[in-house]
Design a protein around this motif. Structure first.
Motif, short mmCIF file in Angstrom:
data_model
loop_
_atom_site.label_atom_id
_atom_site.label_comp_id
_atom_site.label_asym_id
_atom_site.label_seq_id
_atom_site.Cartn_x
_atom_site.Cartn_y
_atom_site.Cartn_z
N PRO A 1 5.14 41.43 26.17
CA PRO A 1 4.75 42.52 25.27
C PRO A 1 5.97 43.24 24.73
CG PRO A 1 4.53 43.22 27.54
CD PRO A 1 4.94 41.77 27.59
N TYR A 2 5.72 44.20 23.85
CA TYR A 2 6.78 45.10 23.43
C TYR A 2 7.05 46.09 24.54
CZ TYR A 2 6.30 43.39 18.66
OH TYR A 2 6.27 42.58 17.55
N GLY A 3 8.11 46.88 24.36
CA GLY A 3 8.45 47.85 25.37
C GLY A 3 8.62 49.25 24.80
N ALA A 4 8.90 50.17 25.69
CA ALA A 4 9.18 51.55 25.31
C ALA A 4 9.91 52.19 26.47
CB ALA A 4 7.89 52.31 25.01
N THR B 1 -6.05 47.83 13.85
CA THR B 1 -7.16 46.94 14.19
C THR B 1 -6.74 45.49 14.34
OG1 THR B 1 -7.70 46.59 11.84
CG2 THR B 1 -8.81 48.42 12.97
N VAL B 2 -5.54 45.14 13.86
CA VAL B 2 -5.07 43.76 13.88
C VAL B 2 -3.74 43.70 14.59
CG1 VAL B 2 -4.41 41.76 12.49
CG2 VAL B 2 -6.24 43.28 11.70
N GLY B 3 -3.57 42.73 15.49
CA GLY B 3 -2.27 42.55 16.11
C GLY B 3 -2.35 42.58 17.61
N GLY B 4 -1.20 42.54 18.24
CA GLY B 4 -1.14 42.49 19.68
C GLY B 4 -0.74 43.83 20.28
N THR B 5 0.36 43.83 21.02
CA THR B 5 0.85 45.06 21.63
C THR B 5 1.64 45.83 20.58
OG1 THR B 5 1.09 43.84 23.71
CG2 THR B 5 2.11 46.01 23.58
N ASN B 6 1.02 46.83 20.01
CA ASN B 6 1.65 47.54 18.90
C ASN B 6 2.73 48.50 19.39
OD1 ASN B 6 1.62 50.03 16.87
ND2 ASN B 6 1.14 48.15 15.77
N PRO B 7 3.95 48.42 18.83
CA PRO B 7 5.04 49.28 19.30
C PRO B 7 4.74 50.77 19.20
CG PRO B 7 5.88 47.52 17.90
CD PRO B 7 4.39 47.46 17.80
N SER B 8 4.10 51.18 18.12
CA SER B 8 3.84 52.62 17.96
C SER B 8 2.86 53.13 19.01
CB SER B 8 3.31 52.92 16.55
OG SER B 8 2.07 52.30 16.32
N LEU B 9 1.98 52.26 19.48
CA LEU B 9 1.06 52.68 20.55
C LEU B 9 1.82 52.90 21.85
CD1 LEU B 9 -1.71 53.24 21.68
CD2 LEU B 9 -2.07 50.78 21.96
N LEU B 10 2.73 51.99 22.18
CA LEU B 10 3.52 52.16 23.40
C LEU B 10 4.38 53.42 23.32
CD1 LEU B 10 4.73 48.51 24.14
CD2 LEU B 10 2.71 49.69 25.00
N GLU B 11 4.95 53.67 22.15
CA GLU B 11 5.78 54.86 21.98
C GLU B 11 4.95 56.13 22.13
OE1 GLU B 11 7.59 54.16 18.22
OE2 GLU B 11 8.92 52.59 18.98
N ALA B 12 3.69 56.09 21.68
CA ALA B 12 2.81 57.24 21.87
C ALA B 12 2.51 57.45 23.36
CB ALA B 12 1.52 57.04 21.08
N MET B 13 2.25 56.35 24.06
CA MET B 13 2.02 56.44 25.51
C MET B 13 3.23 57.00 26.22
SD MET B 13 0.24 52.69 25.86
CE MET B 13 0.24 52.62 27.65
N ALA B 14 4.43 56.62 25.76
CA ALA B 14 5.67 57.06 26.39
C ALA B 14 6.02 58.49 26.03
CB ALA B 14 6.81 56.13 25.99
N SER B 15 5.32 59.04 25.06
CA SER B 15 5.64 60.39 24.57
C SER B 15 4.60 61.42 24.96
CB SER B 15 5.77 60.37 23.03
OG SER B 15 6.77 59.48 22.63
N ASN B 16 3.86 61.13 26.02
CA ASN B 16 2.93 62.12 26.56
C ASN B 16 1.79 62.44 25.59
OD1 ASN B 16 3.00 63.47 29.21
ND2 ASN B 16 2.71 65.34 28.02
#
Length: 368
Positions: free
Chosen positions: A170-173, A274-289
């Motif tokens: 996956p992508y990371g953060a 709606t389309v794609g795999g592990t989206n980077p912006s989603l991980l960054e949101a998770m990492a940003s509280n």
């Protein structure tokens, strides 16, 4: 081992998800002792030939003149340059505009490709373009010795459609450092008194569904739309919501520190992809509280599980905006769980090691 990274506009990141991936990956691999080349557009803001130990090769990129068609020429120029260099592994990030040149890739190097999301399913494209993208996907598989999937969903898809195994990475953060509340002054917003989305302004990112919900909710809180809006669809959105003073189109923000602070102090962060795999912006949101409200689909559910609220239509967006708040106890638990996922699963240090293990395992194994 010497690795060449293709498929991005270059580093340091000044554009999007794959560029962010290339940046962290290149830096991490250099620290592990690898030699890394990253191809950059000739007009990238950073014009030096070395960045923190990463070799940068600038190739002519006519996208600024030709639009999307220029990306194909840029990828061709990168591959032509690559043929004159002595590298062990080529890591391609995506295939959309490069796979048609796959037959030109050097025969004596190992090619591994991160297959990205299901590009041909993106609704922003016409039926002809979508057919081309499906063809390009086939070529990406054909001309790669190995495949990387950034989600289990993509991994299953490649196995079912092409009979090909792929390595799941996956992508990371990184969990954000202490946020800077002074950033909020620039946008005239107050801690936890605004909501937002950060995305490319494209239909498949549920932009209109989310903003319809914002208009229905009438919370009075500012709603920030972060993403480049100087496009045909962006102009349409700005016109449609021009009478709603709470909706603010602030443009693209590429300073990761600033973005993390804006995410951290938001009330609800909407993720409409709606389309794609592990989206980077989603991980960054998770990492940003962030307290995340995501489009209900398998890609988002695989990552977030029960640690998010979901929407499928504008009515559900409106309901979330008027009934759920970041300071609620159950929301704090979801936020903590997502932060732990970044520490233990999606941390860039872990992801870089997974790429290093993959590169070591495929070195010298050419199957095409």
């Amino acid at each position: 081992m010497k690795i060449a990274i293709l498929g991005t506009r270059g580093i340091p990141n000044n554009y999007g998800g794959f560029e962010q991936c290339a940046e962290f990956l290149a830096l991490g691999l250099v620290k592990k002792g690898y030699e890394v080349i990253v191809y950059n557009s000739h007009n990238h803001p950073y014009q030096e030939s070395n960045w923190n130990g990463v070799e940068l090769v600038h190739c002519y990129d006519p996208e600024f003149k030709l639009g999307t068609a220029g990306q194909f020429i840029y990828d061709l120029n990168c591959i032509r340059d690559l043929k004159s260099r002595d590298v062990d592994v080529v890591l391609q990030l995506g295939y959309t505009s490069s796979s048609i040149w796959g037959w030109l890739l050097p025969k004596n190097v190992v090619v591994t490709t991160n297959m990205d999301g299901l590009e041909w399913k993106r609704t922003k494209y016409s039926s002809k373009v979508r057919k081309f993208l499906l063809w390009a996907e086939r070529l990406g598989v054909k001309y790669s010795d190995h495949l990387i999937s950034d989600s289990v969903g993509i991994q299953d898809y490649l196995k079912d459609k092409y009979g090909k195994e792929s390595t799941f990475i996956p992508y990371g953060a990184y969990v954000s450092d202490t946020p800077d509340s002074k950033v909020l002054d620039e946008y005239k917003i107050t801690e936890y008194e605004y909501d937002l989305l950060i995305a490319r302004l494209e239909p498949e990112n549920s932009i209109e569904v989310i903003l319809d919900g914002v208009s229905q909710a009438k919370t009075g809180r500012p709603f920030l739309v972060i993403g480049k809006h100087e496009t045909k669809y962006g102009e349409y959105l700005k016109l449609k919501y021009s009478s709603d003073e709470s909706i603010r189109f602030v443009g693209g923000i590429y300073d990761i520190t600033k973005l993390n602070s804006i995410r951290y102090y938001s009330n609800i962060y909407f993720h409409g992809h709606t389309v794609g795999g592990t989206n980077p912006s989603l991980l960054e949101a998770m990492a940003s509280n962030s307290l995340i409200c995501a489009n209900l689909n398998p890609f988002n559910q695989y990552i977030l599980g029960k640690d998010a609220v979901y929407f499928s239509n504008s009515e559900e967006v409106s309901k979330v905006l008027t009934s759920i708040f970041k300071q609620d106890l159950f929301c704090k638990e979801m936020i903590l769980n997502n932060t732990n996922k970044i520490h233990n699963v999606y941390n860039w240090d872990i992801i870089v090691q997974q790429y290093a293990d993959h590169l070591q395992s495929i070195k010298g194994i050419i199957t095409r």
